[in-house]
Design a protein around this motif. Structure first.
Motif, mmCIF file in Angstrom:
data_model
loop_
_atom_site.group_PDB
_atom_site.id
_atom_site.type_symbol
_atom_site.label_atom_id
_atom_site.label_comp_id
_atom_site.label_asym_id
_atom_site.label_seq_id
_atom_site.Cartn_x
_atom_site.Cartn_y
_atom_site.Cartn_z
ATOM 1 N N GLU A 82 0.842 -1.183 0.000
ATOM 2 C CA GLU A 82 0.000 0.000 0.000
ATOM 3 C C GLU A 82 0.880 1.236 0.000
ATOM 4 O OE1 GLU A 82 -1.534 0.762 4.315
ATOM 5 O OE2 GLU A 82 -1.515 -1.408 3.999
ATOM 6 N N VAL A 83 0.292 2.384 -0.257
ATOM 7 C CA VAL A 83 1.019 3.649 -0.179
ATOM 8 C C VAL A 83 1.176 3.969 1.305
ATOM 9 C CG1 VAL A 83 1.013 6.102 -0.758
ATOM 10 C CG2 VAL A 83 0.049 4.433 -2.384
ATOM 11 N N VAL A 84 2.417 4.192 1.738
ATOM 12 C CA VAL A 84 2.684 4.474 3.148
ATOM 13 C C VAL A 84 3.476 5.761 3.299
ATOM 14 C CG1 VAL A 84 2.628 2.029 3.810
ATOM 15 C CG2 VAL A 84 4.798 3.096 3.215
ATOM 16 N N ARG A 85 3.370 6.319 4.480
ATOM 17 C CA ARG A 85 4.115 7.538 4.808
ATOM 18 C C ARG A 85 5.313 7.148 5.660
ATOM 19 N NH1 ARG A 85 1.907 13.121 5.724
ATOM 20 N NH2 ARG A 85 3.591 14.234 6.764
ATOM 21 N N TYR A 86 6.489 7.627 5.288
ATOM 22 C CA TYR A 86 7.688 7.430 6.091
ATOM 23 C C TYR A 86 8.003 8.751 6.785
ATOM 24 C CZ TYR A 86 12.510 6.794 7.500
ATOM 25 O OH TYR A 86 13.663 6.745 8.233
ATOM 26 N N GLU A 87 7.717 8.792 8.082
ATOM 27 C CA GLU A 87 7.912 9.977 8.902
ATOM 28 C C GLU A 87 7.334 11.199 8.189
ATOM 29 O OE1 GLU A 87 12.111 9.869 9.855
ATOM 30 O OE2 GLU A 87 11.826 8.195 11.242
ATOM 31 N N ASP A 88 8.041 12.317 8.232
ATOM 32 C CA ASP A 88 7.579 13.523 7.532
ATOM 33 C C ASP A 88 8.362 13.737 6.247
ATOM 34 O OD1 ASP A 88 5.656 14.172 9.425
ATOM 35 O OD2 ASP A 88 7.092 15.271 10.674
ATOM 36 N N SER A 89 8.969 12.647 5.724
ATOM 37 C CA SER A 89 9.869 12.776 4.575
ATOM 38 C C SER A 89 9.253 12.348 3.244
ATOM 39 C CB SER A 89 11.124 11.943 4.808
ATOM 40 O OG SER A 89 11.789 12.343 5.974
ATOM 41 N N TYR A 90 8.637 11.155 3.221
ATOM 42 C CA TYR A 90 8.197 10.584 1.951
ATOM 43 C C TYR A 90 6.868 9.850 2.069
ATOM 44 C CZ TYR A 90 12.939 11.194 0.129
ATOM 45 O OH TYR A 90 14.134 11.722 -0.282
ATOM 46 N N ARG A 91 6.181 9.725 0.948
ATOM 47 C CA ARG A 91 5.125 8.734 0.742
ATOM 48 C C ARG A 91 5.727 7.750 -0.255
ATOM 49 N NH1 ARG A 91 -0.068 10.642 -1.245
ATOM 50 N NH2 ARG A 91 -0.932 8.824 -0.214
ATOM 51 N N LEU A 92 5.589 6.451 0.026
ATOM 52 C CA LEU A 92 6.253 5.414 -0.754
ATOM 53 C C LEU A 92 5.297 4.291 -1.108
ATOM 54 C CD1 LEU A 92 9.235 5.081 1.719
ATOM 55 C CD2 LEU A 92 9.410 6.137 -0.522
ATOM 56 N N CYS A 93 5.571 3.615 -2.233
ATOM 57 C CA CYS A 93 4.838 2.395 -2.564
ATOM 58 C C CYS A 93 5.627 1.594 -3.591
ATOM 59 C CB CYS A 93 3.433 2.683 -3.094
ATOM 60 S SG CYS A 93 3.377 3.394 -4.741
ATOM 61 N N TYR A 94 5.262 0.318 -3.679
ATOM 62 C CA TYR A 94 5.769 -0.571 -4.732
ATOM 63 C C TYR A 94 4.582 -0.931 -5.618
ATOM 64 C CZ TYR A 94 10.292 -1.811 -2.504
ATOM 65 O OH TYR A 94 11.551 -1.816 -1.975
ATOM 66 N N LEU A 95 4.808 -0.944 -6.929
ATOM 67 C CA LEU A 95 3.818 -1.382 -7.905
ATOM 68 C C LEU A 95 4.404 -2.514 -8.723
ATOM 69 C CD1 LEU A 95 2.706 2.061 -9.372
ATOM 70 C CD2 LEU A 95 1.274 0.539 -8.032
ATOM 71 N N ARG A 96 3.583 -3.504 -9.034
ATOM 72 C CA ARG A 96 3.990 -4.554 -9.959
ATOM 73 C C ARG A 96 3.349 -4.214 -11.297
ATOM 74 N NH1 ARG A 96 6.237 -9.344 -8.875
ATOM 75 N NH2 ARG A 96 5.493 -9.348 -6.734
#
Length: 146
Positions: free
Chosen positions: A118-132
């Motif tokens: 899923e799309v996740v937030r890493y602290e106040d730095s990034y929103r991240l995700c993996y897509l296939r």
């Protein structure tokens, strides 16, 4: 001696058009497309009687490239399992910085991409995700916050 740069990453594919469309939708630019065959190709990759079509893509900043190759001969060999999980040994994903992660996910979804997690937030730095994406290719997306 030190390296000057990383020139490109090669991805071998079965459906060049589908994978090419996926990366163009992401924002990469097609530099060129055409055949690659003959003695020089065979010598450099260590295979005989090679016929392939390649496409070279670059990021908008011009610093990074992906080379896509579709082998007509010899046929490509599929790894097992087909959709290997992110902890499989080897190169597992390519990460791209994007301006709007939700928009990128929605646009890539139209090319068959599915979220791995899923799309996740890493602290106040990034929103991240993996897509296939097509052919099981995993791309990571990172939207910098702030």
């Amino acid at each position: 001696m030190t390296i000057r740069r990383m020139d490109n990453v090669l991805i071998v594919v079965d459906d060049l058009d589908a994978v090419l469309s996926f990366f163009v939708e992401l924002g990469m630019q097609l530099e060129g497309r055409g055949p690659a065959e003959g003695p020089w190709v065979e010598r450099v990759i260590g295979l005989e009687d090679v016929r392939q079509e390649i496409a070279m893509l670059r990021t908008p900043d011009g610093f990074s490239r992906i080379e896509l190759a579709m082998f007509h001969q010899p046929k490509a060999i599929r790894p097992e399992p087909k959709d290997a999980p992110p902890n499989t040994l080897g190169i597992r994903r390519i990460m791209f910085a994007v301006d709007d992660i939700e928009d990128a996910v929605a646009r890539l979804h139209t090319h068959g991409a599915e979220l791995v997690g899923e799309v996740v937030r890493y602290e106040d730095s990034y929103r991240l995700c993996y897509l296939r994406g097509p052919e099981g290719i995993i791309v990571g997306l990172a939207e910098q916050l702030g």
